[in-house]
Design a protein around this motif. Structure first.
Motif, PDB file in Angstrom:
ATOM      1  N   LEU A 426       0.899  -1.226   0.091  1.00 37.64           N
ATOM      2  CA  LEU A 426      -0.045  -0.032   0.016  1.00 37.64           C
ATOM      3  C   LEU A 426       0.951   1.199  -0.039  1.00 37.64           C
ATOM      4  CD1 LEU A 426      -2.969  -0.445   2.471  1.00 37.64           C
ATOM      5  CD2 LEU A 426      -3.150  -0.518   0.031  1.00 37.64           C
ATOM      6  N   ASN A 430       1.120   3.568  -3.540  1.00 33.76           N
ATOM      7  CA  ASN A 430       0.588   4.784  -3.453  1.00 33.76           C
ATOM      8  C   ASN A 430       1.322   6.202  -3.292  1.00 33.76           C
ATOM      9  OD1 ASN A 430      -2.453   4.130  -3.607  1.00 33.76           O
ATOM     10  ND2 ASN A 430      -1.788   2.756  -1.967  1.00 33.76           N
ATOM     11  N   SER A 693       0.942   9.258   1.491  1.00 35.89           N
ATOM     12  CA  SER A 693       0.697   7.946   0.791  1.00 35.89           C
ATOM     13  C   SER A 693      -0.667   7.416   1.308  1.00 35.89           C
ATOM     14  CB  SER A 693       1.787   6.995   1.134  1.00 35.89           C
ATOM     15  OG  SER A 693       1.474   5.517   0.799  1.00 35.89           O
ATOM     16  N   VAL A 694      -0.480   6.405   2.503  1.00 38.09           N
ATOM     17  CA  VAL A 694      -1.878   5.963   3.128  1.00 38.09           C
ATOM     18  C   VAL A 694      -1.757   6.330   4.667  1.00 38.09           C
ATOM     19  CG1 VAL A 694      -2.181   4.008   1.516  1.00 38.09           C
ATOM     20  CG2 VAL A 694      -0.646   3.974   3.256  1.00 38.09           C
ATOM     21  N   SER A 712      -5.452   7.576  -2.500  1.00 39.24           N
ATOM     22  CA  SER A 712      -4.899   6.217  -3.058  1.00 39.24           C
ATOM     23  C   SER A 712      -5.789   5.694  -3.940  1.00 39.24           C
ATOM     24  CB  SER A 712      -4.687   5.243  -1.698  1.00 39.24           C
ATOM     25  OG  SER A 712      -6.055   4.877  -1.502  1.00 39.24           O
TER      26      SER A 712
END
Length: 846
Positions: A426, A430, A693-694, A712
């Motif tokens: 992830l 992302n 990012s996440v 994302s």
């Protein structure tokens, strides 16, 4: 006493006319003289055959006659044939005073059967034994072997004579705890009737051994032989270090009988489990894990026991991160065979999906791609499968009863590894995706990707056909792919999937607004309007829709569920209907229930599948589109405070854990600042800030495992499924594949096979119905099995079906046969044709 017996004969046989009584020694002469029988003439024979025959055929023809003869009953064949009243004797009965004679008379047995009946009369006198033995108590079939087999059936409390494999299995089942008295009772019967020799004959055939007495320890030793050979029978030579090599059976016929015993027990209700319990209790000294250690996992074991399977799972767990493909191959091999349990199945499912996720992650050569279109393309073709495998793995884990999992399988460590690898995916994917979007200044207008804000103009406005749009809150792309597979399971359905890019922030109010028609979109400090009308609430959304399409309706999914057929038909007369469905976001977007997100996704798929089928099938809707306002990110662990980012400190209009909408010219120290108008139809001069990012922003009172609002791929790439009833050319049907690790064999007249559906049912590969059987040339010599291949699962282990064939008696002695599998619509051309060897070429019982 004599009078009672005579009267009983006539009661038992109402049609009886003449009852003969032979009394050579005249022991009963006086008693006969004193008889006072009602409606029965008593006649003493005086060697006057002619007179007697004339009277019995003449004057006494309509009377019941008791005929007393002071002579010996004819026994030898010549005496029997020369007896002048033979025709009357044959047509009537002889009064027999002893139990054996009465028994023979009752079953009409012949005189040469008398020694046999006498030998076992101590058991045959019991009515319960007689009931079991009745099928073989016939003059034409009775012999000692059959009678002994029937007696053993009675001793072991079967209702009818059973074959010796079943009898032995039942005998061994008495070695279970609590069955000690039953075993003693059977042992006493064997001793009293001198049947050990008969029992040993069968033990020799099944185990190549004999016992000198029917005692628990002797039978337990035989179970050790059984356990060892049932596992290691295909290993040709025992290893020198094998501590059980003295138990090995080398005779093929004996092994065939041993396999028959196991098969017969498994097929008898309840007996299979009882027999296996007896094996576990009494043959524990044959340690299957020791065999696994000596011969290795690749040895040709006939099957894997539960401890062996758990051991193999533990060994494969160590390879999960490094060689997931090998793990998948091993686990598929383990999962296709018995025995199994619910916990084992759940563990295998978890491991298989986890390995699939690892394999997909490991296959990513680089997270750096050239342009945003490349990221969306690879996500919708490959990377979404990582999200899906992760979700399915965790679903299996959460449904597992871990109290039944052996302690040497460190499930928590495995789950931790799965979470770690997924979070790395992830974060890396992302981070690079957002970098790439940033290089394009997050300007959707410059991207060759379908946008969510174009949905109405692209999917609805150009078409005149009646349409239903289902908007499922937080239906992310990977969940929609699972739904698509389920829709393909309906052979009348034609469905495909597309995608569109949701706006940033990926929140419900914004996504829902972008799916509506209109000209002027205003964020309005969160009170979103289109052309001056609020987008909040279904009533307002219907007003907006009717501005573009007067025949439009808006309804919640709950109404469709609760309405009757007529109410729903009235709704779907409209040219355009928007249905709002909320199964995932309703659960996931609450801190108290976000841990149930995985279950909610599964329930959403099931609800939507049934809804689409109902729309097409009973509500006459030809075209249905399913989409979402946004997707989501889900992590199956608590997000640590250290992993959360602080708020930007900018002047915020609204904030959440994945975004801030700000009215501030300043720049955040982390993440990205995007013009609200760059990804949406809003014209407000506001900006959106999202993490790089996440990551999540620190925010009190909200959940952090299930989140959306950021940028994302999982949040922005939302599905567009189009489903219709229009006919579409099917390029092919799914293909069956025979799963086998050894040549096919019939054991105990039974053959079990596994069939793999090669690919899941899809838009281009539809279900196939099979018919299968065992053939001798073109003649079907087994039951015909039917099988529908219609699985929509992407996991091969969830596309395996088991078939069972029973060989007909007429082909029991055929050596070579064939398994043939046809498409039901084509019985001339085989899809699968495989040689079968018949290992049941042993004498059949009964």
């Amino acid at each position: 006493m004599l009078q009672e017996k005579i009267e009983k004969y006539y009661r038992t046989h109402p049609q009886l006319r003449v009852l003969f009584f032979f009394d050579k020694e005249a022991d009963f002469k006086e008693e006969v003289a004193a008889l006072a029988l009602k409606d029965i003439r008593v006649v003493q024979f005086q060697q006057n055959y002619f007179y007697m025959k004339a009277m019995l055929h003449g004057e006494w023809k309509q009377q019941k006659v008791f005929l007393y003869l002071n002579q010996e009953s004819p026994k030898k064949q010549d005496e029997y044939l020369n007896f002048p009243l033979l025709d009357l004797l044959l047509a009537n009965k002889e009064l027999l005073l002893d139990d054996e004679a009465a028994f023979m008379e009752e079953y009409r047995l012949q005189r040469h059967h008398q020694p046999l009946i006498k030998r076992y009369m101590r058991e045959l006198k019991y009515s319960s034994v007689q009931e079991v033995c009745a099928p073989i108590l016939k003059p034409e079939s009775l012999d000692e072997a059959n009678l002994v087999q029937a007696l053993f059936s009675a001793f072991l409390k079967f209702k009818a004579p059973e074959n010796w494999s079943l009898l032995l299995a039942k005998l061994f089942s008495l070695l279970r705890p609590g069955q000690e008295e039953e075993l003693k009772r059977v042992g006493r019967k064997v001793r009293e009737n001198n049947l050990l020799e008969w029992l040993n004959k069968q033990i020799k055939q099944h185990f190549d051994q004999e016992i000198n007495e029917l005692e628990p320890d002797k039978l337990a030793n035989l179970l050790k032989v059984f356990k060892y050979n049932s596992l290691a029978q295909f290993i040709p030579d025992a290893a020198a270090e094998d501590p059980y090599k003295s138990l090995k059976i080398k005779k093929a016929a004996v092994l065939s009988r041993l396999n028959q015993l196991q098969e017969e027990a498994a097929r008898k209700d309840g007996l299979g489990a009882q027999f296996q319990e007896a094996v576990e209790v009494n043959a524990g000294s044959v340690q299957e894990l020791k065999l696994l250690e000596i011969y290795g996992a690749t040895a040709d074991f006939a099957f894997y026991t539960l401890p062996m399977k758990w051991q193999l799972i533990a060994e494969q767990a160590a390879n999960l991160d490094y060689n997931p493909q090998a793990v998948i191959q091993w686990l598929e091999k383990i999962s296709t065979s018995e025995p199994t349990t619910a916990s084992l199945n759940s563990c295998l499912t978890f491991m298989l999906h986890a390995a699939e996720m690892m394999k997909l992650v490991n296959s990513i050569s680089s997270y750096i791609l050239d342009k945003p279109e490349d990221y969306v393309k690879v996500y919708t073709s490959e990377w979404y499968k990582i999200d899906q495998a992760y979700r399915r793995a965790l679903c299996a884990y959460r449904s597992m009863d871990d109290t039944e999992i052996p302690t040497h399988i460190k499930l928590e460590e495995l789950v931790g590894l799965v979470n770690k690898r997924y979070e790395e995916f992830l974060e890396k994917s992302n981070r690079e995706w957002l970098k790439c979007l940033n290089a394009y200044q997050f300007d959707y207008k410059g991207l060759n990707i379908p946008k969510q804000y174009e949905f109405y103009k692209r999917e609805i406005e150009p078409f005149e056909q009646k349409l239903v749009v289902i908007i499922s809150d937080a239906l992310r792309y990977e969940v929609a792919e699972e739904l698509l597979s389920e829709l393909h399971g309906d052979p009348k359905n034609s469905a495909d999937i597309r995608y569109q890019l949701a706006s940033i922030p990926s929140k419900t109010s914004i996504g829902m607004a972008q799916l509506l028609p209109g000209k002027k979109f205003a964020f309005n400090q969160g009170a979103i309007t289109i052309d001056g009308l609020s987008t909040s609430g279904l009533e307002n959304r219907e007003k907006l829709l009717t501005e573009a399409e007067p025949e439009a309706r808006v309804v919640p999914f709950s109404d469709i569920q609760q309405n009757n057929q007529e109410q729903n038909r009235e709704i779907f007369k409209a040219k355009l209907v928007y249905i709002y469905h909320d199964a995932i976001d309703m659960i996931g977007d609450k801190k108290v229930s976000e841990r149930k997100t995985l279950t909610a996704a599964k329930e959403a798929v099931e609800e939507l599948k049934l809804l689409v089928k109902k729309l097409h099938g009973s509500l006459n809707v030809a075209r249905v589109i399913i989409t979402a306002d946004h997707g989501f990110i889900f992590n199956d662990r608590e997000i640590d405070e250290k992993d959360k980012e602080n708020a930007t400190g900018l002047k915020a209009v609204t904030t959440h854990n994945r975004y801030e909408i700000v009215d501030d010219l300043g720049q955040p120290t982390l993440g990205y600042k995007i013009q609200l108008s760059a990804t949406s139809l809003f014209t407000d001069s506001l900006s959106v800030v999202i993490p790089a990012s996440v990551n999540r922003y620190k925010k009190q009172g909200v959940g952090h495992q299930f989140v959306h609002g950021g940028g994302s791929l999982q949040e922005l790439v939302v599905p567009v499924i189009e489903s219709s009833r229009k006919r579409q050319d099917i390029t092919q049907k799914v293909k069956p594949v025979l799963v086998k690790s050894a040549p096919l064999k019939i054991v105990s007249n039974v053959m079990r096979v596994s069939i793999l559906q090669e690919n899941k049912v899809s838009r281009t590969e539809k279900e196939r119905e099979l018919v299968a059987g065992i053939y001798k040339n073109s003649e079907l010599v087994s039951n015909e099995a039917n099988l529908l291949l219609n699985s929509t699962s992407s996991m091969p282990t969830e596309r395996i079906y088991k078939l069972e064939f029973n060989l007909l008696h007429s082909a029991a002695q055929e050596t070579y046969l064939k398994l043939k599998i046809f498409d039901k619509e084509d019985n001339l051309n085989t899809l699968i044709e495989e040689p079968v060897s018949n290992n049941t070429l042993i004498e059949q019982d009964f």
